[in-house]
Design an enzyme around this catalytic site. Structure first.
Site, short mmCIF file in Angstrom:
data_model
loop_
_atom_site.label_atom_id
_atom_site.label_comp_id
_atom_site.label_asym_id
_atom_site.label_seq_id
_atom_site.Cartn_x
_atom_site.Cartn_y
_atom_site.Cartn_z
N LYS A 132 -3.30 -70.14 -25.81
CA LYS A 132 -2.37 -69.65 -24.80
C LYS A 132 -3.17 -69.39 -23.52
O LYS A 132 -4.35 -69.04 -23.59
CB LYS A 132 -1.77 -68.34 -25.34
CG LYS A 132 -0.93 -67.56 -24.37
CD LYS A 132 0.48 -68.09 -24.32
CE LYS A 132 1.25 -67.56 -23.11
NZ LYS A 132 2.27 -68.50 -22.64
N ALA A 139 10.77 -69.55 -19.37
CA ALA A 139 10.09 -68.81 -18.30
C ALA A 139 9.53 -67.58 -18.98
O ALA A 139 10.14 -66.51 -19.00
CB ALA A 139 11.05 -68.44 -17.18
N LEU A 175 3.84 -66.01 -18.46
CA LEU A 175 2.43 -65.92 -18.88
C LEU A 175 2.08 -64.61 -19.61
O LEU A 175 1.10 -63.94 -19.26
CB LEU A 175 1.50 -66.13 -17.67
CG LEU A 175 1.54 -67.53 -17.06
CD1 LEU A 175 0.77 -67.57 -15.74
CD2 LEU A 175 0.97 -68.57 -18.02
N CYS A 216 1.60 -73.84 -14.23
CA CYS A 216 2.78 -73.15 -14.76
C CYS A 216 3.81 -73.04 -13.62
O CYS A 216 3.48 -72.58 -12.53
CB CYS A 216 2.37 -71.75 -15.23
SG CYS A 216 3.77 -70.80 -15.83
N ILE A 235 1.36 -83.40 -18.37
CA ILE A 235 1.85 -82.48 -17.37
C ILE A 235 2.16 -81.10 -17.97
O ILE A 235 2.31 -80.98 -19.18
CB ILE A 235 3.17 -83.03 -16.72
CG1 ILE A 235 4.21 -83.30 -17.80
CG2 ILE A 235 2.90 -84.22 -15.85
CD1 ILE A 235 5.56 -83.77 -17.28
N THR A 246 5.17 -78.03 -17.63
CA THR A 246 6.63 -78.18 -17.66
C THR A 246 7.19 -78.53 -16.29
O THR A 246 6.58 -78.29 -15.25
CB THR A 246 7.28 -76.88 -18.17
OG1 THR A 246 6.78 -75.80 -17.38
CG2 THR A 246 6.97 -76.63 -19.63
N GLY A 302 9.56 -80.93 -23.76
CA GLY A 302 10.20 -81.68 -24.84
C GLY A 302 10.61 -83.08 -24.42
O GLY A 302 10.25 -83.55 -23.34
N GLY A 351 3.68 -83.90 -22.75
CA GLY A 351 5.07 -83.83 -22.31
C GLY A 351 5.97 -84.65 -23.22
O GLY A 351 6.00 -85.88 -23.14
#
Ligand SMILES: Cc1cc2nc3c(=O)[nH]c(=O)nc-3n(C[C@H](O)[C@H](O)[C@H](O)COP(=O)(O)O)c2cc1C
Length: 315
Positions: free
Chosen positions: A48, A74, A77, A132, A193, A195, A219, A245
């Protein structure tokens, strides 16, 4: 029957037993979960994204799943902070995992301080979250300007001995320019990439579905976007590209490899199908490579570029 094609790759100076890395932010919060992905067959695991201090993230709802497209999130973080996290990495490393540490900060010096501490945990490489799409002051807010990307990467590379990977945002006109900036700064690889900035509205509540409003889409829906970015980046830089991605099948992964990726990251497919996906992807990929006559995955890197991109005859 599993295939015989060789899936081992070297990417950013790191030897990977197969190209499938656990993507940052999915399943990778704890050392045990990172170790679990490794035991399930991942070629490596990315933590993470970790910041200097603990962060709670945004209020709920932070994630919405959309069956066939993927997920909108969202999270903001959330993370335990760099004081706490080394013990999690120690657990993953004790399990034998190849660990890549992901970090985020608001400016070059913050990235450098964090990267130094992350490198001290024994990770094999560091991925900089420059991408992000929904955290104010972080991610793509600092990673959309090539000059800033180059400065951050150069500062971090000057501080740590491990390879540095820059994770690029697709939410910009020219992602390849960001990759080129990372290369100039000394990055060992770029990953693309993160998101894609996105929004969902709840018409009954007359407000966005996520508490934060805007989020990031991941996804299957973003696979063509990721492929286009990897394709463009491969043509612009010499350093390896890591594709990410919408990868859920071996064929998805091979599309990324043929577009120019040397390794890939898998996120949402792990959230949907669990860590068993890693063993399945590796077995399916070597079978697929056998079918296509490849003895090594490496031989397929960039294969789709041969003969492509030459201007077509006007018709
Ligand atoms: C719930 C969630 C949390 C994520 N957290 C992070 C993160 O902390 N750092 C990061 O660089 N990317 C993060 N990502 C982005 C993923 O690593 C990946 O780039 C993106 O989801 C696209 O891959 P996928 O379609 O396989 O999920 C997150 C994605 C999701 C869905």
């Amino acid at each position: 029957m599993p295939g015989v094609a060789d899936l081992a790759v070297r990417c950013a100076g790191v030897a990977l037993r197969n190209p499938f890395l656990l993507a940052s932010g999915i399943w990778g919060e704890s050392g045990e979960s990172l170790a679990g992905a490794w035991r399930a067959g991942a070629g490596g695991v990315i933590t993470k994204s970790i910041g200097e201090s603990a962060r709670a993230g945004y209020p709920n709802p932070t994630v919405e799943a959309y069956d066939r497209w993927g997920m909108l999130n969202a999270m903001g973080l959330p993370n335990p902070g760099m004081d706490e996290y080394p013990r999690e990495i120690a657990v993953a490393r004790a399990a034998g995992a190849t660990v890549i540490g992901s970090v985020f900060a608001g400016e070059a010096d913050g990235f450098a301080r964090l990267a130094r501490r992350m490198a001290a945990t024994g990770v094999s490489a560091i991925e900089l979250n420059l991408s992000c799409p929904h955290a104010e002051g972080f991610g793509s807010e600092v990673g959309s300007d090539p000059t800033e990307v180059e400065r951050i990467v150069r500062t971090v590379v000057g501080e740590v001995a491990v390879p540095v990977v820059a994770k690029i945002t697709p939410n910009t006109a020219d992602p390849a320019a960001l990759a080129a900036a990372a290369e100039r700064g000394g990055a060992a690889a770029v990953s693309a990439i993160n998101t894609v900035r996105a929004l969902a509205i709840d018409v009954r509540l007359r407000r966005p579905v996520l508490a934060h409003g805007l989020g990031g889409l991941s996804g299957p829906a973003i696979k063509p976007v990721g492929l286009a970015c990897v394709w463009q980046i491969f043509r612009r830089v010499k350093i390896p590209v890591i594709g990410v991605g919408g990868i859920a099948t071996a064929r998805d992964a091979l599309e990324y490899v043929m577009a120019g990726a040397r390794a890939v990251e898998v996120g949402t497919a792990v959230a949907f199908d669990g860590i068993g996906v890693f063993g399945r992807l590796a077995a399916e990929l070597s079978t697929l490579l056998d079918e296509l006559g490849y003895r090594r995955l490496d031989d397929a890197v960039g294969a789709a570029h041969a003969g492509a991109g030459t201007p077509a005859e006007p018709i």
